[in-house]
Design a protein around this motif. Structure first.
Motif, PDB file in Angstrom:
ATOM      1  N   ILE A 379       0.857  -1.178   0.000  1.00 12.40           N
ATOM      2  CA  ILE A 379       0.000   0.000   0.000  1.00 12.40           C
ATOM      3  C   ILE A 379       0.893   1.228   0.000  1.00 12.40           C
ATOM      4  O   ILE A 379       2.023   1.186   0.507  1.00 12.40           O
ATOM      5  N   GLY A 380       0.405   2.303  -0.601  1.00 14.41           N
ATOM      6  CA  GLY A 380       1.259   3.477  -0.690  1.00 14.41           C
ATOM      7  C   GLY A 380       0.483   4.757  -0.875  1.00 14.41           C
ATOM      8  O   GLY A 380      -0.740   4.759  -1.025  1.00 14.41           O
ATOM      9  N   TYR A 381       1.231   5.852  -0.863  1.00 16.66           N
ATOM     10  CA  TYR A 381       0.646   7.173  -1.057  1.00 16.66           C
ATOM     11  C   TYR A 381       1.572   8.002  -1.935  1.00 16.66           C
ATOM     12  O   TYR A 381       2.765   7.713  -2.086  1.00 16.66           O
ATOM     13  N   GLU A 382       1.024   9.047  -2.521  1.00 15.68           N
ATOM     14  CA  GLU A 382       1.803  10.044  -3.257  1.00 15.68           C
ATOM     15  C   GLU A 382       1.157  11.399  -3.023  1.00 15.68           C
ATOM     16  O   GLU A 382      -0.052  11.563  -3.214  1.00 15.68           O
ATOM     17  N   LEU A 383       1.964  12.377  -2.609  1.00 17.07           N
ATOM     18  CA  LEU A 383       1.499  13.742  -2.380  1.00 17.07           C
ATOM     19  C   LEU A 383       2.264  14.680  -3.301  1.00 17.07           C
ATOM     20  O   LEU A 383       3.505  14.669  -3.308  1.00 17.07           O
ATOM     21  N   VAL A 384       1.545  15.485  -4.084  1.00 21.25           N
ATOM     22  CA  VAL A 384       2.182  16.389  -5.035  1.00 21.25           C
ATOM     23  C   VAL A 384       1.592  17.783  -4.876  1.00 21.25           C
ATOM     24  O   VAL A 384       0.371  17.961  -4.918  1.00 21.25           O
ATOM     25  N   ASN A 385       2.478  18.759  -4.710  1.00 23.01           N
ATOM     26  CA  ASN A 385       2.073  20.157  -4.605  1.00 23.01           C
ATOM     27  C   ASN A 385       2.894  20.950  -5.622  1.00 23.01           C
ATOM     28  O   ASN A 385       4.076  21.202  -5.418  1.00 23.01           O
ATOM     29  N   ASN A 386       2.246  21.320  -6.742  1.00 19.75           N
ATOM     30  CA  ASN A 386       2.912  22.071  -7.814  1.00 19.75           C
ATOM     31  C   ASN A 386       2.551  23.547  -7.713  1.00 19.75           C
ATOM     32  O   ASN A 386       1.371  23.894  -7.747  1.00 19.75           O
ATOM     33  N   ASN A 387       3.564  24.395  -7.636  1.00 19.33           N
ATOM     34  CA  ASN A 387       3.348  25.838  -7.648  1.00 19.33           C
ATOM     35  C   ASN A 387       3.964  26.383  -8.931  1.00 19.33           C
ATOM     36  O   ASN A 387       5.187  26.511  -9.041  1.00 19.33           O
ATOM     37  N   GLY A 388       3.116  26.676  -9.936  1.00 20.89           N
ATOM     38  CA  GLY A 388       3.606  27.043 -11.255  1.00 20.89           C
ATOM     39  C   GLY A 388       3.462  28.524 -11.544  1.00 20.89           C
ATOM     40  O   GLY A 388       2.584  29.215 -11.013  1.00 20.89           O
ATOM     41  N   PHE A 389       4.361  29.000 -12.418  1.00 24.09           N
ATOM     42  CA  PHE A 389       4.331  30.407 -12.841  1.00 24.09           C
ATOM     43  C   PHE A 389       4.649  30.476 -14.324  1.00 24.09           C
ATOM     44  O   PHE A 389       5.520  29.749 -14.827  1.00 24.09           O
ATOM     45  N   SER A 390       3.938  31.366 -15.051  1.00 27.59           N
ATOM     46  CA  SER A 390       4.226  31.567 -16.465  1.00 27.59           C
ATOM     47  C   SER A 390       3.799  32.972 -16.868  1.00 27.59           C
ATOM     48  O   SER A 390       2.805  33.503 -16.351  1.00 27.59           O
ATOM     49  N   VAL A 391       4.556  33.572 -17.769  1.00 26.98           N
ATOM     50  CA  VAL A 391       4.194  34.867 -18.340  1.00 26.98           C
ATOM     51  C   VAL A 391       3.351  34.617 -19.588  1.00 26.98           C
ATOM     52  O   VAL A 391       3.758  33.861 -20.484  1.00 26.98           O
ATOM     53  N   VAL A 392       2.164  35.219 -19.646  1.00 24.72           N
ATOM     54  CA  VAL A 392       1.262  35.038 -20.782  1.00 24.72           C
ATOM     55  C   VAL A 392       1.025  36.380 -21.461  1.00 24.72           C
ATOM     56  O   VAL A 392       1.176  37.447 -20.852  1.00 24.72           O
ATOM     57  N   GLU A 394      -1.633  38.691 -22.908  1.00 25.50           N
ATOM     58  CA  GLU A 394      -3.062  38.968 -22.890  1.00 25.50           C
ATOM     59  C   GLU A 394      -3.456  39.847 -24.083  1.00 25.50           C
ATOM     60  O   GLU A 394      -2.621  40.251 -24.884  1.00 25.50           O
ATOM     61  N   ALA A 395      -4.766  40.130 -24.162  1.00 26.24           N
ATOM     62  CA  ALA A 395      -5.275  41.017 -25.202  1.00 26.24           C
ATOM     63  C   ALA A 395      -4.600  42.380 -25.096  1.00 26.24           C
ATOM     64  O   ALA A 395      -4.306  42.867 -23.994  1.00 26.24           O
ATOM     65  N   GLY A 396      -4.356  42.989 -26.250  1.00 28.00           N
ATOM     66  CA  GLY A 396      -3.651  44.257 -26.259  1.00 28.00           C
ATOM     67  C   GLY A 396      -2.149  44.084 -26.178  1.00 28.00           C
ATOM     68  O   GLY A 396      -1.426  45.055 -25.926  1.00 28.00           O
ATOM     69  N   SER A 397      -1.673  42.850 -26.362  1.00 27.13           N
ATOM     70  CA  SER A 397      -0.233  42.532 -26.317  1.00 27.13           C
ATOM     71  C   SER A 397       0.402  42.918 -24.989  1.00 27.13           C
ATOM     72  O   SER A 397       1.563  43.302 -24.921  1.00 27.13           O
ATOM     73  N   THR A 398      -0.389  42.808 -23.909  1.00 28.37           N
ATOM     74  CA  THR A 398       0.162  43.045 -22.574  1.00 28.37           C
ATOM     75  C   THR A 398       0.601  41.712 -21.974  1.00 28.37           C
ATOM     76  O   THR A 398      -0.051  40.686 -22.149  1.00 28.37           O
ATOM     77  N   PHE A 399       1.715  41.735 -21.261  1.00 28.25           N
ATOM     78  CA  PHE A 399       2.275  40.523 -20.664  1.00 28.25           C
ATOM     79  C   PHE A 399       1.960  40.494 -19.175  1.00 28.25           C
ATOM     80  O   PHE A 399       2.174  41.483 -18.463  1.00 28.25           O
ATOM     81  N   THR A 400       1.448  39.360 -18.724  1.00 30.18           N
ATOM     82  CA  THR A 400       1.010  39.199 -17.340  1.00 30.18           C
ATOM     83  C   THR A 400       1.571  37.903 -16.774  1.00 30.18           C
ATOM     84  O   THR A 400       1.589  36.874 -17.454  1.00 30.18           O
ATOM     85  N   GLY A 401       2.015  37.957 -15.540  1.00 29.67           N
ATOM     86  CA  GLY A 401       2.472  36.750 -14.867  1.00 29.67           C
ATOM     87  C   GLY A 401       1.323  36.034 -14.178  1.00 29.67           C
ATOM     88  O   GLY A 401       0.533  36.661 -13.459  1.00 29.67           O
ATOM     89  N   ILE A 402       1.213  34.730 -14.405  1.00 34.93           N
ATOM     90  CA  ILE A 402       0.156  33.928 -13.786  1.00 34.93           C
ATOM     91  C   ILE A 402       0.796  32.897 -12.870  1.00 34.93           C
ATOM     92  O   ILE A 402       1.709  32.170 -13.274  1.00 34.93           O
ATOM     93  N   ARG A 403       0.324  32.832 -11.635  1.00 33.83           N
ATOM     94  CA  ARG A 403       0.817  31.837 -10.684  1.00 33.83           C
ATOM     95  C   ARG A 403      -0.364  31.004 -10.186  1.00 33.83           C
ATOM     96  O   ARG A 403      -1.362  31.544  -9.714  1.00 33.83           O
ATOM     97  N   LYS A 404      -0.242  29.689 -10.299  1.00 38.44           N
ATOM     98  CA  LYS A 404      -1.299  28.779  -9.890  1.00 38.44           C
ATOM     99  C   LYS A 404      -0.692  27.598  -9.129  1.00 38.44           C
ATOM    100  O   LYS A 404       0.418  27.162  -9.409  1.00 38.44           O
ATOM    101  N   ARG A 405      -1.479  27.077  -8.202  1.00 38.26           N
ATOM    102  CA  ARG A 405      -1.068  25.898  -7.442  1.00 38.26           C
ATOM    103  C   ARG A 405      -1.990  24.728  -7.812  1.00 38.26           C
ATOM    104  O   ARG A 405      -3.208  24.852  -7.771  1.00 38.26           O
ATOM    105  N   ILE A 406      -1.373  23.599  -8.173  1.00 34.89           N
ATOM    106  CA  ILE A 406      -2.120  22.385  -8.518  1.00 34.89           C
ATOM    107  C   ILE A 406      -1.637  21.261  -7.612  1.00 34.89           C
ATOM    108  O   ILE A 406      -0.431  21.015  -7.497  1.00 34.89           O
ATOM    109  N   GLU A 407      -2.591  20.569  -6.976  1.00 33.03           N
ATOM    110  CA  GLU A 407      -2.234  19.528  -6.012  1.00 33.03           C
ATOM    111  C   GLU A 407      -2.962  18.228  -6.334  1.00 33.03           C
ATOM    112  O   GLU A 407      -4.035  18.241  -6.934  1.00 33.03           O
ATOM    113  N   ASN A 408      -2.352  17.122  -5.917  1.00 29.68           N
ATOM    114  CA  ASN A 408      -3.069  15.850  -5.917  1.00 29.68           C
ATOM    115  C   ASN A 408      -2.556  14.988  -4.772  1.00 29.68           C
ATOM    116  O   ASN A 408      -1.381  15.060  -4.391  1.00 29.68           O
TER     117      ASN A 408
END
Length: 710
Positions: A379-392, A394-408
């Motif tokens: 029997i086992g477990y797996e814990l994952v906590n991803n904290n991601g960042f990317s520059v995207v 947006e409309a109007g050719s503006t650049f924005t940094g997006i930070r999101k956390r994805i877990e399982n």
């Protein structure tokens, strides 16, 4: 229940009945060939065990294989693997893996059973050139669905790098210098590939072992028909065909072992710099310089750190535990500047973070619940906590940094049941609690049947899933006339795969050994993510968005064969892959006919003990590759011409105890560079042909290794 699953279970039942009726295997072969049969594998196993008794079909790349290829990174090794295609890019500096027509998002790469981070994910889409092999003991590969034991995205297979954690010597000191041409380009400082490495290992006592490794890989790029950094004519020839790249990699290990308890901590750090030189040259003017030539150039800086703490041992004198905790981060920064060519001057330098991924990870297992050789439960477990960042963008050719956390947070169980000495089955199940998506599950069932005359039959069926990447979820590129966007509402792709294999090993009184392995597999993937037309903006610009719409089917027949006789080792492999893909972009839809590809590989090595010399050659044939690609109006069936790859080397040892090893070799002896991609529309008309850049041609290398062990 799927018809394929019913057939698979029927095969298991028949083989199980046959196994119960047969006698136990004799130990004659094991006595005559102990080394071959006692090779221990750990990937995908409940407990470490011999390759022969593994229910999983594990393939091993040894340290000897790595050394004979003069491999410095993982891409150098996998380029000769039968079912894997290495996809290098001279324009980005990255090398990724493709298996069965599926890209690197479906193949998981691990170090000591821990998935490796990259700036956009965990374990997948890894840049192979960023994986150094200095302290690698061996590499284990399992093809097919591994979702139960290794979680999300282990769809087409997994690759586990096993690092060195002990030594028979008190001290080990190893220095390496490798000089390599890049096609015909070479110079001590300006051209070619220059590698230096230092490895230190110390066995403090019977319990403690420490090691430190450092590696520098300086690839000066490949000019080809380009003219380099200081070319000032605006005719598209400035820059490089393959971008210059410099890497520094270090790692350190502390290992403690006493009785059944083992603890190790491994640290790794990587720094990489890639230089991009724009092919477009501008003519500018200012009052100080007058008229001058300049270009908009970039540098890409990638940094990674990796911590891994692992402990194994026993609880209550019976239960086996294995627990790992890891903290990893990789990020990429982009430095943009204007390069004044005639003045050799950089101005307006701006350095910004482009992407990053920071991961907290832990996995652990408990096994050996029963004091019985008949059954084992893990029997086992797996814990994952991803904290991601990317520059995207947006409309109007503006650049924005997006930070999101994805877990399982996953829990899984696997059992190995030995119905007889010859027949074992292994069921498994994983449930994954997802923060971003609906909860997912994976399931598998495998068996191993040992027949007389050392014939081994294995089979498996597995259900797995792939979760959308950070880019597929959040990436945006919106500027005048273009609209490309990720989709936060994507759902995981699901897959089911089947595999059955048979292996026969022959041992002859003369010492000749012949091994033959045949594998047949099938895979079905649903809800594949594709960038598709989903509407139009108020300005009537087509809006393309990532959605779950496509599907994929694959079947594969492959065989690997090996001959060993005294100092001669010969291998031969072949695989035939058929892929059916339905690509639906909303406004365009591809044909889903099966497209086939044949690949071959062979290797020969011969050792002359009297001369302390080993000769080796590696050949791989990549057959014609066909796929549908959009030309904007319809999907075009494109064909990339077949290629032949040949590497060869000779290695000789010198001095007392063979402390100095000199290796002279050549890569890509058949001088592959670009191959032609031709296309035909679905209506049969001919489309334009293009060139695909696969390699930079024939290269030669000289490698010097000095070992001091005492």
């Amino acid at each position: 229940m799927h018809k394929q699953t019913q057939v698979f279970l029927s095969i298991i039942s028949l083989l199980g009945f046959s196994a119960l009726a047969q006698e136990a295997i004799t130990d004659t072969i094991k006595k005559n060939n102990p080394t071959h049969l006692d090779e221990v594998v750990v990937t995908g196993q409940i407990e470490s065990q011999s390759l022969r008794r593994s229910i999983q079909n594990v393939r091993v790349i040894t340290r000897k294989d790595i050394d004979q290829l003069a491999a410095n990174n993982l891409g150098d090794v996998l380029n000769q693997y039968i079912n894997i295609t290495v996809m290098p890019s001279g324009t980005t500096g990255r090398s990724t893996v493709s298996m069965f027509g599926l890209d690197a998002l479906y193949f998981k790469i691990l170090i000591d059973n821990i998935p490796i981070v990259n700036e956009a994910g965990l374990g997948n889409n890894i840049d192979l050139s960023q994986i150094n092999l200095n302290d690698v003991e061996r590499i284990e590969i399992i093809e097919g669905s591994m979702g139960v034991t290794h979680g999300a995205n282990a769809v087409s297979g997994i690759l586990n790098i096993i690092t060195k954690k002990s030594s028979r010597n008190e001290w080990e000191i190893k220095t390496t210098v490798q000089e390599e041409t890049v096609n015909t380009e070479y110079g001590l400082f300006k051209e070619g590939r220059h590698i230096q490495a230092l490895q230190l290992g110390h066995t403090i006592n019977e319990n403690w072992y420490v090691s430190v490794n450092a590696n520098r890989n300086d690839f000066q790029g490949y000019l080809g028909n380009k003219q380099g950094q200081d070319y000032s004519v605006n005719d598209g020839l400035r820059g490089y065909n393959w971008l210059p790249k410099e890497q520094f990699m270090t790692n350190a290990l502390v290992s403690y072992q006493k009785n059944d308890f083992r603890l190790f901590y491994r640290f790794e750090m990587m720094d990489e710099k890639v230089d991009y030189y724009n092919s477009q040259v501008q003519t500018l003017f200012n009052t100080d310089l007058g008229s001058y030539r300049a270009s908009d150039d970039n540098r890409y800086f990638t940094d990674r750190f990796y911590h891994h703490l692992n402990g194994t041992g026993k609880l209550f004198s019976q239960l086996n535990y294995n627990v790992s905790v890891s903290h990893q981060k990789q990020q990429r920064e982009v430095e943009s500047f204007i390069y004044r060519i005639w003045q050799d001057q950089e101005v307006n330098n701006l350095k910004e973070k482009d992407q990053s991924m920071e991961v907290l990870y832990s996995t652990g297992t408990l096994s050996n619940f029963f004091k019985s050789k008949t059954a084992n439960l893990q029997i086992g477990y797996e814990l994952v906590n991803n904290n991601g960042f990317s520059v995207v963008q947006e409309a109007g050719s503006t650049f924005t940094g997006i930070r999101k956390r994805i877990e399982n947070y996953d829990a899984f169980a696997s059992s190995e049941i030995n119905l007889s000495d010859r027949f074992s089955v292994r069921p498994g199940f994983r449930y994954s609690f997802q923060s971003q998506f609906d909860n997912q599950y994976a399931a598998s069932l495998g068996f191993r049947q040992l027949l007389s005359h050392d014939i081994q039959v294995r089979g498996s069926v597995g259900k797995s899933f792939r979760t959308p990447t950070f880019e597929e979820l959040y990436q945006k590129m919106i500027f005048p006339g273009h609209y490309f966007s990720g989709n936060e509402n994507l759902t995981p792709e699901t897959s089911i795969s089947y595999e059955i294999s048979a292996r026969k090993t022959h041992y002859f009184p003369s010492g000749l050994m012949m091994s033959n392995n045949l594998v047949v597999s099938y895979m079905d993937i649903k809800d594949r993510i594709t960038t598709a037309l989903t509407g139009f903006t108020p300005d009537n610009v087509p809006m393309y968005e990532a959605i779950n719409i496509s599907k994929y089917n694959m079947w594969n027949v492959s065989t690997t064969n090996q001959i060993q006789y005294k100092n001669l080792n010969v291998s031969l492999g072949a695989t035939l892959v058929g892929v059916s893909q339905l690509i639906d972009s909303g406004d365009l839809r591809s044909n889903d006919e099966y497209l086939y590809s044949l690949n071959l590989n062979t290797s020969v090595s011969y050792k002359v003990p009297k001369w302390s010399t080993t000769f080796a050659a590696y050949y791989k044939y990549n057959g014609k590759a066909r796929e549908y690609q959009s030309d904007g109006n319809e999907y075009v069936l494109t064909t990339v011409q077949a290629t032949n790859w040949l590497d060869a080397s000779v290695a000789k040892s010198f001095l007392k105890n063979k402390a100095l090893n000199v290796q002279l070799g050549a890569r890509n002896l058949l001088d592959i560079t670009n191959v032609t991609r031709t296309g035909n529309t679905q209506t049969g008309s001919h489309a334009a042909s293009t060139n695909v850049m696969l390699a930079y041609g024939r290269s030669y290398y000289l490698k010097l290794v000095y070992n001091l062990n005492f």
